[in-house]
Design a protein around this motif. Structure first.
Motif, PDB file in Angstrom:
ATOM      1  N   ASP A 124       0.832  -1.211   0.000  1.00 29.08           N
ATOM      2  CA  ASP A 124       0.000   0.000   0.000  1.00 29.08           C
ATOM      3  C   ASP A 124       0.863   1.257   0.000  1.00 29.08           C
ATOM      4  OD1 ASP A 124      -2.205  -1.574   0.012  1.00 29.08           O
ATOM      5  OD2 ASP A 124      -2.672  -1.327   2.144  1.00 29.08           O
ATOM      6  N   VAL A 125       1.908   1.222   0.815  1.00 30.82           N
ATOM      7  CA  VAL A 125       2.781   2.394   0.891  1.00 30.82           C
ATOM      8  C   VAL A 125       3.474   2.617  -0.443  1.00 30.82           C
ATOM      9  CG1 VAL A 125       4.795   3.402   2.047  1.00 30.82           C
ATOM     10  CG2 VAL A 125       3.129   2.130   3.380  1.00 30.82           C
ATOM     11  N   GLN A 126       3.941   1.511  -1.047  1.00 29.45           N
ATOM     12  CA  GLN A 126       4.612   1.636  -2.345  1.00 29.45           C
ATOM     13  C   GLN A 126       3.650   2.216  -3.389  1.00 29.45           C
ATOM     14  OE1 GLN A 126       7.890   0.911  -3.382  1.00 29.45           O
ATOM     15  NE2 GLN A 126       7.216   1.827  -5.292  1.00 29.45           N
ATOM     16  N   ALA A 127       2.426   1.694  -3.386  1.00 28.71           N
ATOM     17  CA  ALA A 127       1.440   2.191  -4.352  1.00 28.71           C
ATOM     18  C   ALA A 127       1.162   3.677  -4.136  1.00 28.71           C
ATOM     19  CB  ALA A 127       0.147   1.381  -4.236  1.00 28.71           C
ATOM     20  N   ALA A 128       1.084   4.059  -2.869  1.00 30.13           N
ATOM     21  CA  ALA A 128       0.827   5.474  -2.567  1.00 30.13           C
ATOM     22  C   ALA A 128       2.012   6.340  -2.982  1.00 30.13           C
ATOM     23  CB  ALA A 128       0.534   5.631  -1.074  1.00 30.13           C
ATOM     24  N   LEU A 129       3.206   5.824  -2.760  1.00 32.36           N
ATOM     25  CA  LEU A 129       4.411   6.576  -3.170  1.00 32.36           C
ATOM     26  C   LEU A 129       4.387   6.875  -4.659  1.00 32.36           C
ATOM     27  CD1 LEU A 129       7.676   5.035  -1.610  1.00 32.36           C
ATOM     28  CD2 LEU A 129       7.054   7.449  -1.729  1.00 32.36           C
ATOM     29  N   LEU A 130       3.982   5.872  -5.433  1.00 27.72           N
ATOM     30  CA  LEU A 130       3.991   6.032  -6.886  1.00 27.72           C
ATOM     31  C   LEU A 130       2.953   7.042  -7.364  1.00 27.72           C
ATOM     32  CD1 LEU A 130       4.520   2.308  -7.924  1.00 27.72           C
ATOM     33  CD2 LEU A 130       6.197   4.155  -7.952  1.00 27.72           C
ATOM     34  N   LYS A 131       2.028   7.353  -6.501  1.00 25.07           N
ATOM     35  CA  LYS A 131       1.018   8.355  -6.873  1.00 25.07           C
ATOM     36  C   LYS A 131       1.460   9.785  -6.558  1.00 25.07           C
ATOM     37  CE  LYS A 131      -2.911   5.253  -6.260  1.00 25.07           C
ATOM     38  NZ  LYS A 131      -4.050   4.904  -5.392  1.00 25.07           N
ATOM     39  N   LEU A 132       2.521   9.915  -5.799  1.00 28.31           N
ATOM     40  CA  LEU A 132       2.999  11.274  -5.478  1.00 28.31           C
ATOM     41  C   LEU A 132       3.597  11.923  -6.718  1.00 28.31           C
ATOM     42  CD1 LEU A 132       5.008  10.911  -2.120  1.00 28.31           C
ATOM     43  CD2 LEU A 132       2.670  11.740  -2.427  1.00 28.31           C
ATOM     44  N   PRO A 133       3.465  13.228  -6.846  1.00 32.40           N
ATOM     45  CA  PRO A 133       4.196  13.919  -7.915  1.00 32.40           C
ATOM     46  C   PRO A 133       5.693  13.607  -7.788  1.00 32.40           C
ATOM     47  CG  PRO A 133       2.664  15.410  -6.835  1.00 32.40           C
ATOM     48  CD  PRO A 133       2.666  14.137  -6.035  1.00 32.40           C
ATOM     49  N   ILE A 134       6.357  13.497  -8.922  1.00 30.21           N
ATOM     50  CA  ILE A 134       7.727  13.010  -8.910  1.00 30.21           C
ATOM     51  C   ILE A 134       8.657  13.860  -8.037  1.00 30.21           C
ATOM     52  CG2 ILE A 134       8.323  14.220 -11.057  1.00 30.21           C
ATOM     53  CD1 ILE A 134       9.581  10.778  -9.971  1.00 30.21           C
ATOM     54  N   ASP A 135       8.457  15.168  -8.018  1.00 33.50           N
ATOM     55  CA  ASP A 135       9.332  16.027  -7.208  1.00 33.50           C
ATOM     56  C   ASP A 135       9.225  15.696  -5.718  1.00 33.50           C
ATOM     57  OD1 ASP A 135      10.160  17.277  -9.461  1.00 33.50           O
ATOM     58  OD2 ASP A 135       8.879  19.053  -9.224  1.00 33.50           O
ATOM     59  N   PHE A 136       7.983  15.483  -5.276  1.00 35.33           N
ATOM     60  CA  PHE A 136       7.773  15.164  -3.863  1.00 35.33           C
ATOM     61  C   PHE A 136       8.288  13.754  -3.563  1.00 35.33           C
ATOM     62  CE2 PHE A 136       3.769  18.096  -3.498  1.00 35.33           C
ATOM     63  CZ  PHE A 136       4.573  19.188  -3.833  1.00 35.33           C
ATOM     64  N   ARG A 137       7.969  12.845  -4.490  1.00 37.65           N
ATOM     65  CA  ARG A 137       8.367  11.450  -4.297  1.00 37.65           C
ATOM     66  C   ARG A 137       9.880  11.343  -4.147  1.00 37.65           C
ATOM     67  NH1 ARG A 137       7.442   7.722  -9.290  1.00 37.65           N
ATOM     68  NH2 ARG A 137       5.697   9.160  -9.499  1.00 37.65           N
ATOM     69  N   GLU A 138      10.568  12.068  -4.993  1.00 41.80           N
ATOM     70  CA  GLU A 138      12.030  11.995  -4.981  1.00 41.80           C
ATOM     71  C   GLU A 138      12.600  12.455  -3.630  1.00 41.80           C
ATOM     72  OE1 GLU A 138      14.019  14.854  -7.455  1.00 41.80           O
ATOM     73  OE2 GLU A 138      15.462  13.327  -8.044  1.00 41.80           O
ATOM     74  N   CYS A 139      12.098  13.569  -3.134  1.00 42.31           N
ATOM     75  CA  CYS A 139      12.623  14.080  -1.863  1.00 42.31           C
ATOM     76  C   CYS A 139      12.268  13.148  -0.705  1.00 42.31           C
ATOM     77  CB  CYS A 139      12.086  15.491  -1.595  1.00 42.31           C
ATOM     78  SG  CYS A 139      12.850  16.730  -2.652  1.00 42.31           S
ATOM     79  N   VAL A 140      11.043  12.642  -0.732  1.00 45.96           N
ATOM     80  CA  VAL A 140      10.626  11.734   0.341  1.00 45.96           C
ATOM     81  C   VAL A 140      11.468  10.464   0.320  1.00 45.96           C
ATOM     82  CG1 VAL A 140       8.737  10.207   1.055  1.00 45.96           C
ATOM     83  CG2 VAL A 140       8.257  12.599   0.551  1.00 45.96           C
ATOM     84  N   VAL A 141      11.712   9.927  -0.869  1.00 41.69           N
ATOM     85  CA  VAL A 141      12.501   8.687  -0.974  1.00 41.69           C
ATOM     86  C   VAL A 141      13.950   8.937  -0.545  1.00 41.69           C
ATOM     87  CG1 VAL A 141      13.470   7.029  -2.622  1.00 41.69           C
ATOM     88  CG2 VAL A 141      11.035   7.543  -2.676  1.00 41.69           C
ATOM     89  N   LEU A 142      14.514  10.044  -0.985  1.00 45.42           N
ATOM     90  CA  LEU A 142      15.900  10.332  -0.585  1.00 45.42           C
ATOM     91  C   LEU A 142      16.017  10.507   0.928  1.00 45.42           C
ATOM     92  CD1 LEU A 142      17.084  12.748  -3.427  1.00 45.42           C
ATOM     93  CD2 LEU A 142      17.960  10.467  -2.938  1.00 45.42           C
ATOM     94  N   CYS A 143      14.978  11.047   1.529  1.00 45.78           N
ATOM     95  CA  CYS A 143      15.006  11.252   2.980  1.00 45.78           C
ATOM     96  C   CYS A 143      14.714   9.958   3.742  1.00 45.78           C
ATOM     97  CB  CYS A 143      13.989  12.330   3.362  1.00 45.78           C
ATOM     98  SG  CYS A 143      13.907  12.649   5.127  1.00 45.78           S
ATOM     99  N   ASP A 144      13.607   9.306   3.400  1.00 44.94           N
ATOM    100  CA  ASP A 144      13.124   8.202   4.237  1.00 44.94           C
ATOM    101  C   ASP A 144      13.571   6.814   3.781  1.00 44.94           C
ATOM    102  OD1 ASP A 144      11.826   9.804   6.096  1.00 44.94           O
ATOM    103  OD2 ASP A 144      10.048  10.001   4.829  1.00 44.94           O
ATOM    104  N   VAL A 145      13.960   6.670   2.549  1.00 50.69           N
ATOM    105  CA  VAL A 145      14.442   5.360   2.077  1.00 50.69           C
ATOM    106  C   VAL A 145      15.973   5.347   2.034  1.00 50.69           C
ATOM    107  CG1 VAL A 145      14.447   3.714   0.154  1.00 50.69           C
ATOM    108  CG2 VAL A 145      12.335   4.902   0.784  1.00 50.69           C
ATOM    109  N   VAL A 146      16.547   6.394   1.424  1.00 47.71           N
ATOM    110  CA  VAL A 146      18.012   6.428   1.303  1.00 47.71           C
ATOM    111  C   VAL A 146      18.653   6.917   2.604  1.00 47.71           C
ATOM    112  CG1 VAL A 146      19.935   7.419   0.020  1.00 47.71           C
ATOM    113  CG2 VAL A 146      17.850   6.776  -1.182  1.00 47.71           C
TER     114      VAL A 146
END
Lengths: 169, 205
Positions: A110-132
């Motif tokens: 569910d989280v992955q699916a929701a991530l993919l729905k975020l605008p790419i700019d937001f998704r990128e920052c969130v992933v760099l912060c919380d995943v990387v």
């Protein structure tokens, strides 16, 4: 101040390969695309290390990673045969690898699916912060935007995720 | 589920607050605001949940095909000695099952390590040299200890024999001297002679 030790190519592959793969997967939702991205990043790192001058190695690495990702996005826009999941297409059906099957609890899907729905700019920052796990300064360096913008994108990205997901409070 | 929506400007700082990315002044502002604003407290909890969900997403392994020609040459000695960071040990172990090159290098390193570890210890060498040169003869010490033991035993026997009720010696001196003389002969013929002489003197006053 200690001089920065520049890792060799194999070092980079070992130390960062998994992080780059996870970054790519959380942005694209596609294991094959993510593996391709890791290969391409490592190739560019290998070439670039010859010219790399010690500075912020991680910033340099994540700038390359981001450029590879954006190049891929541009290619797909020119040849839109496979969606990059910036909208609802393909969400939740990313042909998982065996590892993913093992670890694919409902919640992470569910989280992955929701991530993919975020605008790419937001998704990128969130992933760099919380995943990387980069700091806001490092994200600012990698994405080449002011720290204030990083802060705002992460905040809005998380709020949008929260809106998309239903969790028990 | 819709998140909490409200107009507080401080709300914009809540993600950075969670990440420890606020300046000192901003931190003070947020902390004091959270004391009074229930909406921001609710939003803070929601953001924290979202952040936790993201941070606990499973970390996926990289497919082998994405990481070609990676070897662990520089880490193999540390692997052999169990000195790699906790997370890296199983990664190298798994790699070893698939990579002939690293496995062979590991065998060679193991052989080299065994050779170094099998070298004689320096203390042992020094001790042997002392013995060879008779610098510190160890035997006299033992001989004098045995002779002293025999003498003490003889004194005990004499005291017992000289008691008020002569019911025969507590110790059979003949047997005693033969036994202990024989043992002493291994160490020192001279001591054996002395012991026999003493025993004879005691049994024939």
């Amino acid at each position: 101040m200690a001089e920065e030790l520049v890792p060799d190519w194999e070092d980079v592959a070992r130390r960062y390969g998994r992080k780059i793969y996870n970054y790519a997967y959380r942005l694209t939702g596609n294991p094959d695309d993510s593996a391709d991205l890791v290969q391409e990043v490592l190739l560019r790192v290998r070439k670039g290390l010859e010219r790399y001058t010690p500075g912020s190695f991680e910033g340099w690495l994540w700038r390359i990673t981001r450029n590879v990702f954006l190049d891929d996005v541009r290619k797909r826009k020119r040849r839109p045969t496979v969606p990059l999941c910036d909208d609802d297409r393909g969400v939740g059906n990313p042909s998982p690898s065996p590892d993913e099957v093992l670890s694919s609890v409902r919640l992470s899907e569910d989280v992955q699916a929701a991530l993919l729905k975020l605008p790419i700019d937001f998704r990128e920052c969130v992933v760099l912060c919380d995943v990387v796990g980069l700091t806001y300064d490092e994200i600012s360096d990698a994405v080449d935007i002011p720290v204030g913008t990083v802060r705002s994108r992460i905040h809005r990205g998380r709020k949008m995720l929260r809106d998309m997901l239903t969790w028990p409070l | 589920m819709a998140s909490v929506t409200h107009a507080c400007a401080v709300g914009e700082l809540l993600s950075a607050y969670l990440d420890g990315e606020l300046s000192r002044d901003e931190l003070d502002t947020v902390v004091s605001h959270l004391d009074t604003c229930l909406d921001c407290i609710a939003e803070f909890h929601e953001l924290r949940q979202a952040r936790t969900m993201l941070r606990t997403l499973p970390r996926l392994e990289v497919p082998d095909r994405a990481l070609p020609d990676i070897h662990y040459g520089a880490e193999l000695s540390a692997y052999l000695d169990g000195e790699l960071p906790t997370g890296e040990q199983p990664v190298v172990f798994a790699h070893m099952a698939l990579c002939d090159r690293c496995r062979n290098e590991l065998y060679e390193l193991d052989a080299a390590r065994t050779a170094v570890r099998s070298l004689p210890r320096l203390e042992a060498l020094l001790e042997r040299r002392h013995v060879d040169q008779n610098v510190v003869p160890l035997r006299p010490k033992r001989r004098s200890w045995v002779a002293a033991s025999v003498a003490a035993a003889v004194v005990v026997a004499v005291v017992s024999f000289a008691g008020n009720e002569p019911q025969g010696p507590v110790v059979d001196l003949e047997v005693f001297s033969v036994q202990h003389g024989a043992r002493l002969s291994v160490q020192s013929p001279a001591s054996m002679f002395d012991a026999e002489l003493t025993a004879a003197d005691v049994s024939n006053p």
